[in-house]
Scaffold this motif. Structure first.
Motif, PDB file in Angstrom:
ATOM      1  N   GLY A 169     -39.461  32.879  34.970  1.00 26.73           N
ATOM      2  CA  GLY A 169     -38.427  31.851  35.113  1.00 26.73           C
ATOM      3  C   GLY A 169     -37.171  32.345  35.801  1.00 26.73           C
ATOM      4  O   GLY A 169     -36.171  31.624  35.883  1.00 26.73           O
ATOM      5  N   ASN A 170     -37.185  33.615  36.249  1.00 26.18           N
ATOM      6  CA  ASN A 170     -36.120  34.199  37.053  1.00 26.18           C
ATOM      7  C   ASN A 170     -34.751  34.168  36.374  1.00 26.18           C
ATOM      8  O   ASN A 170     -34.673  34.338  35.158  1.00 26.18           O
ATOM      9  N   ARG A 213     -32.644  31.861  35.686  1.00 31.63           N
ATOM     10  CA  ARG A 213     -32.468  30.830  34.656  1.00 31.63           C
ATOM     11  C   ARG A 213     -33.067  31.303  33.324  1.00 31.63           C
ATOM     12  O   ARG A 213     -32.445  31.132  32.263  1.00 31.63           O
ATOM     13  N   GLU A 214     -34.229  31.922  33.371  1.00 36.30           N
ATOM     14  CA  GLU A 214     -34.840  32.426  32.137  1.00 36.30           C
ATOM     15  C   GLU A 214     -34.024  33.567  31.552  1.00 36.30           C
ATOM     16  O   GLU A 214     -33.830  33.645  30.332  1.00 36.30           O
ATOM     17  N   SER A 265     -38.895  28.783  40.957  1.00 30.72           N
ATOM     18  CA  SER A 265     -38.015  28.060  40.034  1.00 30.72           C
ATOM     19  C   SER A 265     -37.106  29.043  39.317  1.00 30.72           C
ATOM     20  O   SER A 265     -37.544  30.098  38.854  1.00 30.72           O
ATOM     21  N   GLY A 266     -35.814  28.689  39.237  1.00 26.82           N
ATOM     22  CA  GLY A 266     -34.872  29.495  38.478  1.00 26.82           C
ATOM     23  C   GLY A 266     -34.188  30.602  39.237  1.00 26.82           C
ATOM     24  O   GLY A 266     -33.417  31.362  38.649  1.00 26.82           O
TER      25      GLY A 266
END
Length: 462
Positions: free
Chosen positions: A364-365, A367-368, A179-180
């Motif tokens: 969160g990759n 996006r984080e 995700s992200g």
């Protein structure tokens, strides 16, 4: 206005030993909505500049403790050099040429014409902003910008190459990754690199629509197909005809819908709900998921035949923690993006703040990271983001295997003989899994590998 700087970031520093003229210039700048500070000599100006980063320095050349052009030489050594306007009461052509050669942005002589002074400040700040913008775009090209994705790491360069290759085919694509990581950006890049670039691109999150509505959303419905269907409605497949339909979170799609999707992939025909007529459509499917679909197949939650149909062209987007120096490139890009909402731009991060972010695992990759940088830019009151502007979780080191003497990993041996590297790797992977009580995501973070890689190791081990 006094010589002490107002609270908050400063736009302009005025260095002038004549207190009356200094105050006049400060008042003029303040009336033009600039935040400014004044100093009467080079020594106090240097002390102030050690803590602050103005956009513009306006300095008299003849000061009690030296020449203002000496300060200009020092400003050239700063990471981000402020613009510089030189002022003197003894102006000559040779002096002006010398100042401009040494990097001054403008040269004014006393007595000052305040209208000319204001115009010079405005033009200098505008030119500096334009140069910063051009510098940003030059850096962006160096960073490897590709359809909105930033990266020059080997993992991202490989991904960009794969996108170009896959775009030339026309079969379904499976985009996987945590995700992200930016799976929709990958899908859009495939569309833009393909011959379908002039057709529509439509994205749907399969997990965001109730199962009983998903069929109508995708395939459309005929008038009277169900209560409330007063008129016919075409679905997203029809809307994407001639283009690309991205089915995000394909792992959330109900099993009965998976069967319908498989049929469409096989014959290219769609039947709206409540209709007997089929429509032939030309739509490329890009499916995306953060789930491990082989596990979903094994658990009976995803059709095996659909999985094999989708993975003909499979792209795995690397997590941020495996992208090396890309994090610095992304931070620079994000700061520039969020600076557009601020009156006073942020120049970058302090070394300490950057080091904290570089060792953080970013579950969160990208996006984080975007959320963290947006927060930092919002709360930063100066020109550099510091550790205090980062969320508490970033200050905590990622979990690592305990090193207690009775619980250390020991390399495997076979009758006191050396063993293969593969055996050592297997042993350590199993050790880390034991330490985190089988949590594969946490183990992958500690090992700095993707979960898919970890799963492959475990499958081979079995």
């Amino acid at each position: 206005m006094t010589d002490s700087a107002p609270s908050g970031p400063i736009d302009i520093l005025v260095i002038e030993d004549d207190p009356d003229l200094r105050q006049l210039l400060l008042d003029e700048l303040t009336d033009a909505d600039h935040r400014c500070a004044g100093k009467g000599d080079l020594s106090s100006a240097r002390q102030w500049l050690a803590e602050e980063a103005p956009q513009l320095v306006i300095s008299d050349l003849h000061l009690p403790d030296g020449n203002g052009l000496d300060l200009l030489e020092e400003l050239h050594r700063l990471p981000v050099r402020p613009a510089f306007i030189a002022i003197t009461a003894f102006g000559t052509i040779d002096q002006a040429v010398d100042a401009l050669k040494r990097g001054a942005d403008d040269f004014l002589t006393k007595p000052l014409d305040l209208d000319h002074f204001s115009l010079s400040v405005t033009r200098t700040l505008q030119r500096q902003q334009l140069e910063q913008e051009l510098g940003y775009y030059r850096r962006l090209l160096d960073q490897g910008e590709f359809h909105g994705m930033i990266g020059r790491s080997p993992a991202m360069r490989q991904l960009f190459t794969q996108i170009r290759q896959v775009a030339q085919a026309d079969g379904p694509v499976l985009v996987t990754g945590e995700s992200g990581v930016g799976k929709e950006l990958v899908a859009r890049a495939i569309h833009r690199e393909s011959d379908r670039r002039n057709g529509p691109f439509i994205a749907l999150n399969c997990g965001g629509i109730a199962a009983n509505l998903l069929e109508s959303e995708l395939f459309g419905h005929a008038a009277g197909a169900f209560t409330g269907a007063t008129k016919a409605r075409r679905g997203l497949f029809a809307a994407a005809d001639g283009g690309t339909l991205m089915l995000d979170e394909i792992g959330e799609m109900p099993m009965e819908m998976q069967s319908s999707l498989l049929r469409i992939l096989q014959d290219g025909k769609v039947r709206p709900v409540g209709s007997n007529a089929e429509q032939s459509l030309d739509v490329r499917i890009i499916a995306a998921t953060h789930r491990e679909l082989p596990d979903e197949v094994a658990e009976g939650r995803f059709r095996e035949d659909l999985f094999y149909r989708l993975e003909t062209f499979a792209l795995d987007v690397p997590p941020l923690r495996q992208r090396g120096d890309d994090i610095e490139r992304l931070i620079a890009h994000l700061i520039h993006q969020f600076n557009g909402r601020r009156q006073q731009p942020v120049d970058g991060l302090s070394t300490e703040a950057l080091n904290l972010l570089k060792r953080y695992p970013f579950p969160g990759n990208v996006r984080e990271l975007g959320n963290i940088v947006e927060r930092a830019v919002t709360f930063c009151t100066g020109r550099l983001i510091g550790p205090e502007h980062l969320p508490d979780r970033v200050h905590q080191l990622p979990v690592s295997p305990p090193a207690a003497s009775g619980n250390r990993w020991q390399p495997p041996t076979e009758d006191d003989t050396l063993v293969s590297l593969e055996a050592v790797e297997r042993s350590y992977i199993q050790y880390v899994l034991n330490q985190v009580e089988g949590n594969k995501k946490q183990a992958a973070d500690i090992l700095n590998i993707g979960r898919r890689t970890l799963y492959r190791w475990l499958e081979t081990d079995d």
